[in-house]
Write a protein that holds these residues in place. Structure first.
Motif, PDB file in Angstrom:
ATOM      1  N   THR A   1      -1.020  -7.999  -4.223  1.00 42.23           N
ATOM      2  CA  THR A   1      -2.138  -6.771  -4.822  1.00 42.23           C
ATOM      3  C   THR A   1      -1.324  -5.485  -4.232  1.00 42.23           C
ATOM      4  O   THR A   1      -1.042  -5.294  -3.035  1.00 42.23           O
ATOM      5  N   LEU A   2      -1.243  -4.581  -5.281  1.00 46.02           N
ATOM      6  CA  LEU A   2      -0.661  -3.217  -4.884  1.00 46.02           C
ATOM      7  C   LEU A   2      -1.839  -2.435  -4.958  1.00 46.02           C
ATOM      8  O   LEU A   2      -2.544  -2.146  -5.899  1.00 46.02           O
ATOM      9  N   LEU A   3      -1.752  -1.579  -3.901  1.00 44.76           N
ATOM     10  CA  LEU A   3      -3.026  -0.322  -3.682  1.00 44.76           C
ATOM     11  C   LEU A   3      -2.245   0.759  -3.611  1.00 44.76           C
ATOM     12  O   LEU A   3      -1.237   1.088  -3.116  1.00 44.76           O
TER      13      LEU A   3
ATOM     14  N   ARG B   1      -2.118   0.142  -9.786  1.00 47.52           N
ATOM     15  CA  ARG B   1      -2.881  -0.647  -8.958  1.00 47.52           C
ATOM     16  C   ARG B   1      -3.292  -2.078  -9.860  1.00 47.52           C
ATOM     17  O   ARG B   1      -3.549  -1.982 -10.864  1.00 47.52           O
TER      18      ARG B   1
ATOM     19  N   ASP C   1      -7.735   6.698 -12.897  1.00 44.94           N
ATOM     20  CA  ASP C   1      -7.120   5.364 -13.297  1.00 44.94           C
ATOM     21  C   ASP C   1      -7.211   5.036 -14.987  1.00 44.94           C
ATOM     22  O   ASP C   1      -8.349   4.921 -15.342  1.00 44.94           O
TER      23      ASP C   1
ATOM     24  N   PRO D   1      -2.336   5.738  -9.862  1.00 48.09           N
ATOM     25  CA  PRO D   1      -3.528   4.753  -9.783  1.00 48.09           C
ATOM     26  C   PRO D   1      -3.657   3.513 -10.960  1.00 48.09           C
ATOM     27  O   PRO D   1      -4.262   2.565 -10.626  1.00 48.09           O
TER      28      PRO D   1
ATOM     29  N   THR E   1      -3.272  -6.633  -9.431  1.00 51.10           N
ATOM     30  CA  THR E   1      -2.754  -8.048  -8.694  1.00 51.10           C
ATOM     31  C   THR E   1      -1.668  -8.291  -9.667  1.00 51.10           C
ATOM     32  O   THR E   1      -1.739  -8.766 -11.050  1.00 51.10           O
TER      33      THR E   1
ATOM     34  N   THR F   1      -3.157   4.362  -2.857  1.00 50.90           N
ATOM     35  CA  THR F   1      -4.020   5.357  -2.201  1.00 50.90           C
ATOM     36  C   THR F   1      -3.804   6.910  -1.950  1.00 50.90           C
ATOM     37  O   THR F   1      -2.468   7.105  -2.155  1.00 50.90           O
TER      38      THR F   1
ATOM     39  N   GLU G   1       0.872  -1.153   0.041  1.00 52.73           N
ATOM     40  CA  GLU G   1      -0.159  -0.065   0.038  1.00 52.73           C
ATOM     41  C   GLU G   1       0.932   1.252  -0.087  1.00 52.73           C
ATOM     42  O   GLU G   1       1.805   1.437   1.036  1.00 52.73           O
TER      43      GLU G   1
END
Length: 325
Positions: A241-243, A219, A252, A216, A221, A245, A167
């Protein structure tokens, strides 16, 4: 003017001292007016030759090739290879590593512009580079872009991690690290849900994939693979999974990108067909106009010849009656 093109003029009558040495000939303009009768034939011949030469020099656009469900195929699974050309395509060929592998014809012909080839089951012998071609008449298209089919599940499973963590904030840099205990030569990092090729790094046990500044669009997997061969990969790693935020206002890019449709290429061929049809209709109209004009000229020529022949008969009749008088 060739025989049969119209009525012949009477044979000349030699009358010494009277009306000259030969009978009057039809006016030159009447004879010349029959010449356009060859124009439609020459135009048709020129049109045929131009279309023939154009067809011989025509280069067909290359087809589109893709795999469904994915170019990455688990060991023993099935995959379909699609090849898309034009609605005029009569036959498709699939080549594997430069050699003919299979061929197919669209069903029903003329209504479908693509065919599919089935590869089942997927093995290390069927993994590799594929291209396809299509044929219209006697012409073959250019080869498609290469499709590299990869078989997975052939080696141990690598591990994937991301630093500084899964994250992050927009603008930060991250690094994915792929590790495989069994020594290998190459690592691949793939983002699920995308058709793009995976990132590639060389390494024996570990490979790093730096990424950033992130947005974004990053973002998603990710999984990684180890490989000894471009087309033979290990089992996939566990997903990471890369978030991204902290900036909801940033669009996006991945989600707003318009997906490409295999049917879009057919619009170009439809427009091409319409253009050729319109050009053919214009040529047909021009030919009909020329034929109608030529018919009118021939009628005028025939009428003029009949008038000249009638005048000649009257002159001959008067000459024959003159001695009696």
């Amino acid at each position: 003017m060739s025989a049969g093109a119209g009525p012949r003029s009477p044979h000349p009558v030699h009358l010494p001292g009277l009306l000259g040495s030969a009978s009057p000939r039809p006016p030159a303009r009447l004879v010349d007016s029959a010449m356009p009768s060859t124009l439609p034939a020459l135009l048709c011949l020129g049109l045929y030759l131009s279309l023939r030469v154009g067809a011989q020099n025509q280069t067909l656009s290359k087809p589109r090739i893709w795999a469904n469900p994915s170019f990455m195929v688990p060991n023993g699974a099935s995959v379909f290879v699609w090849c898309q050309g034009t609605h005029r395509a009569m036959e498709y060929q699939l080549h594997f590593e430069g050699l003919l592998s299979a061929f197919a014809r669209p069903e029903p012909p003329g209504l479908r512009n693509k065919v599919k080839f089935s590869i089942r089951p997927m093995t290390s012998y069927t993994a590799g580079q594929y291209t396809c071609f299509y044929r219209t008449g006697e012409l073959w298209s250019e080869p498609s872009d290469p499709l590299n089919l990869v078989i997975t599940g052939m080696y141990d499973t690598p591990t994937l991690s991301v630093h500084p963590g899964p994250e992050v904030l927009p603008g930060e840099n991250v690094t994915f690290s792929c590790h495989l205990e069994t020594a290998t030569t190459t690592f691949f990092l793939h983002k699920e849900g995308t058709a793009s090729r995976p990132w590639r790094r060389v390494g024996n046990i570990r490979a790093a994939f730096p990424m950033g500044p992130v947005t974004p669009a990053h973002r998603g997997t990710y999984r990684c693979f180890g490989s000894y061969n471009e087309h033979i990969w290990s089992f996939p790693s566990e997903p990471v999974t890369l978030l991204v935020t902290g900036d909801a206002g940033v669009a996006d890019l991945e989600s707003t990108r318009q997906p490409s449709s295999p049917e879009l290429a057919s619009w170009d061929y439809t427009a091409e067909n319409l253009f050729r049809l319109g050009l053919g209709l214009l040529v047909l109209v021009a030919l009909l106009c020329l034929l109608a004009h030529n018919r009118l000229l021939r009628k005028k020529t025939t009428r003029g010849l009949k008038v000249a022949s009638s005048q000649e008969r009257r002159r001959r009749f008067r000459w024959q009656e003159a001695p009696d008088e």
